[in-house]
Design a protein around this motif. Structure first.
Motif, PDB file in Angstrom:
ATOM      1  N   ASP A  32       0.810  -1.221   0.000  1.00 45.91           N
ATOM      2  CA  ASP A  32       0.000   0.000   0.000  1.00 45.91           C
ATOM      3  C   ASP A  32       0.847   1.277   0.000  1.00 45.91           C
ATOM      4  O   ASP A  32       0.340   2.364   0.262  1.00 45.91           O
ATOM      5  CB  ASP A  32      -0.964   0.000   1.188  1.00 45.91           C
ATOM      6  N   TRP A  33       2.120   1.172  -0.328  1.00 41.97           N
ATOM      7  CA  TRP A  33       3.037   2.305  -0.354  1.00 41.97           C
ATOM      8  C   TRP A  33       2.487   3.413  -1.248  1.00 41.97           C
ATOM      9  O   TRP A  33       2.084   3.161  -2.381  1.00 41.97           O
ATOM     10  CB  TRP A  33       4.407   1.824  -0.849  1.00 41.97           C
ATOM     11  N   ASP A  34       2.517   4.630  -0.742  1.00 46.54           N
ATOM     12  CA  ASP A  34       1.989   5.765  -1.504  1.00 46.54           C
ATOM     13  C   ASP A  34       3.024   6.424  -2.419  1.00 46.54           C
ATOM     14  O   ASP A  34       2.735   7.420  -3.062  1.00 46.54           O
ATOM     15  CB  ASP A  34       1.371   6.803  -0.564  1.00 46.54           C
ATOM     16  N   GLY A  35       4.224   5.876  -2.474  1.00 51.85           N
ATOM     17  CA  GLY A  35       5.249   6.398  -3.366  1.00 51.85           C
ATOM     18  C   GLY A  35       6.169   7.436  -2.751  1.00 51.85           C
ATOM     19  O   GLY A  35       7.091   7.908  -3.414  1.00 51.85           O
ATOM     20  N   THR A  36       5.947   7.783  -1.489  1.00 52.40           N
ATOM     21  CA  THR A  36       6.801   8.788  -0.845  1.00 52.40           C
ATOM     22  C   THR A  36       7.894   8.100  -0.017  1.00 52.40           C
ATOM     23  O   THR A  36       7.706   6.997   0.491  1.00 52.40           O
ATOM     24  CB  THR A  36       5.995   9.704   0.095  1.00 52.40           C
ATOM     25  N   PRO A  37       9.031   8.790   0.137  1.00 53.52           N
ATOM     26  CA  PRO A  37      10.081   8.247   1.005  1.00 53.52           C
ATOM     27  C   PRO A  37       9.598   8.073   2.443  1.00 53.52           C
ATOM     28  O   PRO A  37       9.946   7.097   3.106  1.00 53.52           O
ATOM     29  CB  PRO A  37      11.189   9.300   0.925  1.00 53.52           C
ATOM     30  N   ASP A  38       8.784   9.021   2.911  1.00 48.54           N
ATOM     31  CA  ASP A  38       8.272   8.939   4.282  1.00 48.54           C
ATOM     32  C   ASP A  38       7.547   7.622   4.514  1.00 48.54           C
ATOM     33  O   ASP A  38       7.778   6.938   5.517  1.00 48.54           O
ATOM     34  CB  ASP A  38       7.335  10.122   4.548  1.00 48.54           C
ATOM     35  N   GLY A  43       8.088   0.873   7.674  1.00 52.49           N
ATOM     36  CA  GLY A  43       8.429  -0.432   8.226  1.00 52.49           C
ATOM     37  C   GLY A  43       9.684  -0.399   9.079  1.00 52.49           C
ATOM     38  O   GLY A  43       9.768  -1.083  10.100  1.00 52.49           O
ATOM     39  N   LEU A  44      10.654   0.423   8.679  1.00 50.70           N
ATOM     40  CA  LEU A  44      11.877   0.548   9.482  1.00 50.70           C
ATOM     41  C   LEU A  44      11.578   1.216  10.820  1.00 50.70           C
ATOM     42  O   LEU A  44      12.121   0.816  11.853  1.00 50.70           O
ATOM     43  CB  LEU A  44      12.943   1.331   8.725  1.00 50.70           C
ATOM     44  N   LEU A  45      10.744   2.238  10.803  1.00 53.80           N
ATOM     45  CA  LEU A  45      10.366   2.898  12.055  1.00 53.80           C
ATOM     46  C   LEU A  45       9.663   1.921  12.996  1.00 53.80           C
ATOM     47  O   LEU A  45       9.944   1.892  14.198  1.00 53.80           O
ATOM     48  CB  LEU A  45       9.454   4.100  11.775  1.00 53.80           C
ATOM     49  N   GLU A  46       8.783   1.117  12.440  1.00 55.22           N
ATOM     50  CA  GLU A  46       8.088   0.114  13.254  1.00 55.22           C
ATOM     51  C   GLU A  46       9.056  -0.939  13.768  1.00 55.22           C
ATOM     52  O   GLU A  46       8.928  -1.413  14.903  1.00 55.22           O
ATOM     53  CB  GLU A  46       6.955  -0.519  12.452  1.00 55.22           C
ATOM     54  N   LEU A  47      10.046  -1.282  12.965  1.00 55.23           N
ATOM     55  CA  LEU A  47      11.063  -2.240  13.398  1.00 55.23           C
ATOM     56  C   LEU A  47      11.889  -1.695  14.560  1.00 55.23           C
ATOM     57  O   LEU A  47      12.183  -2.413  15.519  1.00 55.23           O
ATOM     58  CB  LEU A  47      11.979  -2.614  12.233  1.00 55.23           C
ATOM     59  N   VAL A  48      12.267  -0.430  14.497  1.00 56.95           N
ATOM     60  CA  VAL A  48      13.024   0.185  15.585  1.00 56.95           C
ATOM     61  C   VAL A  48      12.211   0.139  16.879  1.00 56.95           C
ATOM     62  O   VAL A  48      12.730  -0.223  17.938  1.00 56.95           O
ATOM     63  CB  VAL A  48      13.440   1.631  15.227  1.00 56.95           C
ATOM     64  N   LYS A  49      10.915   0.464  16.779  1.00 53.37           N
ATOM     65  CA  LYS A  49      10.042   0.405  17.961  1.00 53.37           C
ATOM     66  C   LYS A  49       9.935  -1.031  18.483  1.00 53.37           C
ATOM     67  O   LYS A  49       9.990  -1.264  19.690  1.00 53.37           O
ATOM     68  CB  LYS A  49       8.657   0.952  17.631  1.00 53.37           C
ATOM     69  N   ALA A  50       9.770  -1.982  17.579  1.00 56.52           N
ATOM     70  CA  ALA A  50       9.666  -3.388  17.988  1.00 56.52           C
ATOM     71  C   ALA A  50      10.958  -3.846  18.656  1.00 56.52           C
ATOM     72  O   ALA A  50      10.928  -4.551  19.667  1.00 56.52           O
ATOM     73  CB  ALA A  50       9.346  -4.278  16.790  1.00 56.52           C
TER      74      ALA A  50
END
Length: 131
Positions: A32-38, A43-50
């Motif tokens: 569902d990626w919207d095409g933006t770098p953000d 997924g990386l941000l969620e991985l850091v939190k996990a």
């Protein structure tokens, strides 16, 4: 990443298993990626939190902050965080050059994540589960 991981106890094995599972699908943008770098680094941000949660749970169970699994979590955090800092909040459209840079950053992380997954699988005894 060369090396070996041998869990000292059940708690470290459990933390390693949880990290292995988290690393399985976090490097690349979701369907569902919207095409933006953000959005690409979500997924990386969620991985850091996990990873932070896995380490906190491990330490709360009596684990050592110098344990190998803590070092593996820290390496994942370091490898992901700089990419997140670079691309988070960037909602500008990607041209060919920026897309190549983003892809290169994500591919570098994916390579690191695969290496960590291999160490975890070999040390944890679940290497037959890796593809």
């Amino acid at each position: 990443m060369a090396g070996q991981w041998t869990p000292r106890d059940h708690d470290e094995l459990t933390a390693g298993w949880r990290l292995w599972l988290e690393l399985g699908s976090s490097a690349w943008p979701r369907p569902d990626w919207d095409g933006t770098p953000d959005e690409a680094v979500r997924g990386l941000l969620e991985l850091v939190k996990a990873g932070t949660t896995i380490l906190a749970d491990y330490l709360a169970a009596g684990g050592r902050d110098q344990a190998d699994v803590a070092g593996l979590i820290a390496s994942v955090h370091m490898a992901a965080s700089w990419i997140c800092e670079l691309w988070r909040g960037d909602t500008a459209p990607l041209d060919g050059e920026r897309l190549a840079l983003l892809h290169s950053d994500l591919a570098g992380f994916a390579e690191h994540a695969d290496s960590v997954r291999t160490l975890l699988a070999e040390g944890g005894g679940w290497a037959s589960l890796t593809l």
